[in-house]
Motif scaffolding. Structure first.
Motif, PDB file in Angstrom:
ATOM      1  N   TYR A  52      42.689  41.542  46.538  1.00 26.72           N
ATOM      2  CA  TYR A  52      43.849  41.437  45.549  1.00 26.72           C
ATOM      3  C   TYR A  52      43.091  41.427  44.118  1.00 26.72           C
ATOM      4  CZ  TYR A  52      47.520  39.504  42.604  1.00 26.72           C
ATOM      5  OH  TYR A  52      48.433  39.303  41.650  1.00 26.72           O
ATOM      6  N   ASP A  53      42.261  40.646  43.900  1.00 24.31           N
ATOM      7  CA  ASP A  53      41.633  40.497  42.493  1.00 24.31           C
ATOM      8  C   ASP A  53      40.754  41.882  42.023  1.00 24.31           C
ATOM      9  OD1 ASP A  53      42.590  38.036  42.152  1.00 24.31           O
ATOM     10  OD2 ASP A  53      40.707  37.133  42.727  1.00 24.31           O
ATOM     11  N   GLY A  54      40.199  42.352  43.081  1.00 21.12           N
ATOM     12  CA  GLY A  54      39.616  43.597  42.814  1.00 21.12           C
ATOM     13  C   GLY A  54      40.329  45.030  42.359  1.00 21.12           C
ATOM     14  N   LEU A  55      41.333  45.135  43.152  1.00 20.53           N
ATOM     15  CA  LEU A  55      42.269  46.237  43.036  1.00 20.53           C
ATOM     16  C   LEU A  55      43.269  46.012  41.721  1.00 20.53           C
ATOM     17  CD1 LEU A  55      43.667  46.750  46.701  1.00 20.53           C
ATOM     18  CD2 LEU A  55      42.172  48.188  45.352  1.00 20.53           C
ATOM     19  N   LYS A  56      43.693  44.550  41.531  1.00 19.79           N
ATOM     20  CA  LYS A  56      44.339  44.259  40.207  1.00 19.79           C
ATOM     21  C   LYS A  56      43.504  44.615  39.128  1.00 19.79           C
ATOM     22  CE  LYS A  56      47.095  40.550  38.017  1.00 19.79           C
ATOM     23  NZ  LYS A  56      47.424  39.240  38.222  1.00 19.79           N
TER      24      LYS A  56
END
Length: 383
Positions: free
Chosen positions: A319-323
Motif C-alpha cells: 500500500y505504501d509503495g503504490l501510494k
C-alpha cells in the motif's frame, strides 16, 4: 559505430551458423530478445536455424534468413529415434557451426546434437542454476555458459566452480523508447499492470487488499493482471468479494507486449521466481515506473533509483509503495526515466548481439584448438 569487441584476427571471414533450441517456455518468456538476436545475426550476414515444437506459435522468430525446424516431427514418444534422425538430416543440410540452448530447456538435446554433429554448444542460463540439476552432466559439456546478469553469473560460478573460465555475462538487450509513457496522460486515472502467471492466489491477495484501500482513499486507478493459471477462478472471486470488479481486470498474455505496456504507467514485479524477468525489461524500456519485490535475479531494480521496492507479501508495504507512485507522479516519472537511462547504458541490443556473436566465435575456436592441443574437442569437466 559500436565496437563489437571481437578481435580482428577472428572476425574476418569467420563462418557462424548457430542453431537455437527453443522450447515453449523459452519462447513464452524470451521471444522478443531471441528475435533481436536472429535479426542482428542476419544483418551481419550469418544464417541461423531455430529448432522448436511445431505446435507453438512462433511468428516472432520468423525472419528471411532463419530456417525453422519443427521438433519433434512426430509427436509420439515411440518415435524418439525417428525424430532424432529426421532432425539430424535437417541439421546436416544446414551445416551448423554451433548449437545454442537455454536453461531451463533442451540442454540434453544440445549436448547430443553437439556430439553427433561434432560442433560445440553454448548454454544460456536465464534462471538460477541448481547444484543438483538433472541436466548437470550435459551442462558441463557446454563450450561456453552465458547469463544475462552479474547475479546469475556469480551463481553459476558458485554451482559450477570448475567451469568458471567458461562463464560470462551477456546482458539481455532492450530498445529504449525516446519518450517516457509513465503518467504522460495527466488527466487519466493511473494504469497499473502486472504480468505474472495466475498459479497462486496468495501472491495476489495482499495486492488486491492494498488496491482496495487505495480506492477507499480516493485514488483513481485501473489494475490489469496479465496471465493465466489454475488460480484464476480464486483470484476473480477475491476481486468480486473486495468490490474491485470496476478497478481490476484479468487478461490473457498478449503480443506484442510492448504495445500493451505503452498504455500503462506502473509495472508491478510481484515475485522473483528465479528467472530473468524479460517482461519487466520491456516495461522499463517503454518508460514505466516499477514497483514490487527485490529483483535478486536480474539486478535491474534499485530502490529509490529505478524502482520502489516493498517487503514481500506485506499488505501495508505494498500500500505504501503504490501510494508513493500514485500520489507523487513526478517522482514516478523520475524513476521511469532513471530506468530508461540504466537500460541505455547497460542493456543495449547492439551490445547483446555483439557479445553473442563473440561467444559463438570464441567457442568455435576453443573447440577446434583447445589449450595445449593442436586440434580436438572441449572435454567434459567434472565438478
Amino acid at each position: 559505430m559500436v565496437d563489437s569487441g571481437i578481435p580482428s584476427e577472428i572476425d574476418a571471414g569467420t563462418v557462424v551458423r548457430p542453431v537455437m533450441l527453443v522450447d515453449a517456455g523459452v519462447y513464452r518468456n524470451y521471444a522478443v530478445y531471441l528475435r533481436w538476436i536472429l535479426v542482428g545475426l542476419a544483418d551481419t550476414a550469418h544464417a541461423s536455424a531455430v529448432v522448436c515444437p511445431g505446435d507453438i506459435e512462433t511468428s516472432s522468430l520468423e525472419c528471411p534468413t532463419v530456417e525453422k525446424i519443427d521438433y519433434p516431427a512426430l509427436r509420439l514418444a515411440i518415435f524418439r529415434t525417428t525424430n532424432q534422425r529426421l532432425l539430424m538430416e535437417r541439421l546436416g543440410r544446414f551445416k551448423p557451426t554451433v548449437i545454442h540452448s537455454f536453461s531451463p530447456g533442451q540442454v540434453g538435446l544440445a549436448a547430443f546434437l553437439a556430439k553427433a554433429l561434432d560442433v560445440p554448444f553454448v548454454l544460456t542460463f536465464h534462471g538460477r542454476p541448481h547444484r543438483w540439476d538433472r541436466q548437470r552432466k550435459a551442462i558441463c559439456q557446454a563450450g561456453r555458459i552465458v547469463a544475462p546478469s552479474e547475479m546469475l553469473v556469480e551463481q553459476a560460478k558458485a554451482v559450477y566452480p570448475s567451469l568458471r573460465e567458461r562463464i560470462e555475462l551477456v546482458p539481455i538487450g532492450s530498445y529504449v523508447e525516446d519518450e517516457c509513457v509513465c503518467f504522460s496522460r495527466p488527466n487519466l486515472p493511473a494504469s497499473v499492470i502486472a504480468v505474472h502467471p495466475l498459479e497462486e492466489a496468495d501472491i495476489f491477495e495482499p495486492l488486491l487488499r492494498a488496491v482496495r484501500h487505495l480506492t477507499l482513499d480516493g485514488f483513481e486507478l485501473m489494475l490489469v493482471l496479465m496471465g493465466t493459471g489454475r488460480a484464476e477462478a480464486a483470484i476473480r472471486r477475491s476481486i468480486r468479494s473486495l468490490g474491485l470488479t470496476a478497478t481490476v481486470t484479468i487478461v490473457p498474455p498478449m503480443r506484442p507486449l510492448r504495445t500493451v505496456l505503452a498504455g500503462a504507467d506502473v509495472f508491478l514485479h510481484l515475485r522473483d521466481n528465479g528467472l530473468f524477468n524479460a517482461q519487466m525489461l520491456e516495461a522499463m524500456g517503454v518508460g514505466l515506473a516499477v514497483a514490487g519485490v527485490a529483483d535478486q535475479t536480474g539486478g535491474l531494480l534499485t530502490h529509490g533509483q529505478t524502482a520502489v521496492l516493498w517487503e514481500g507479501q506485506n499488505e501495508l508495504s505494498i500500500y505504501d509503495g503504490l501510494k508513493q507512485l500514485l500520489g507523487q507522479r513526478d517522482r514516478a516519472r523520475r524513476l521511469a526515466l532513471n530506468g530508461q537511462d540504466f537500460l541505455r547504458h547497460q542493456c543495449g541490443v547492439s551490445c547483446m548481439i555483439d557479445k553473442i556473436l563473440k561467444a559463438y566465435i570464441t567457442t568455435q575456436q576453443d573447440y577446434k584448438n583447445p589449450a595445449g592441443q593442436a586440434t580436438g574437442k572441449i572435454e567434459t569437466i567434472g565438478v
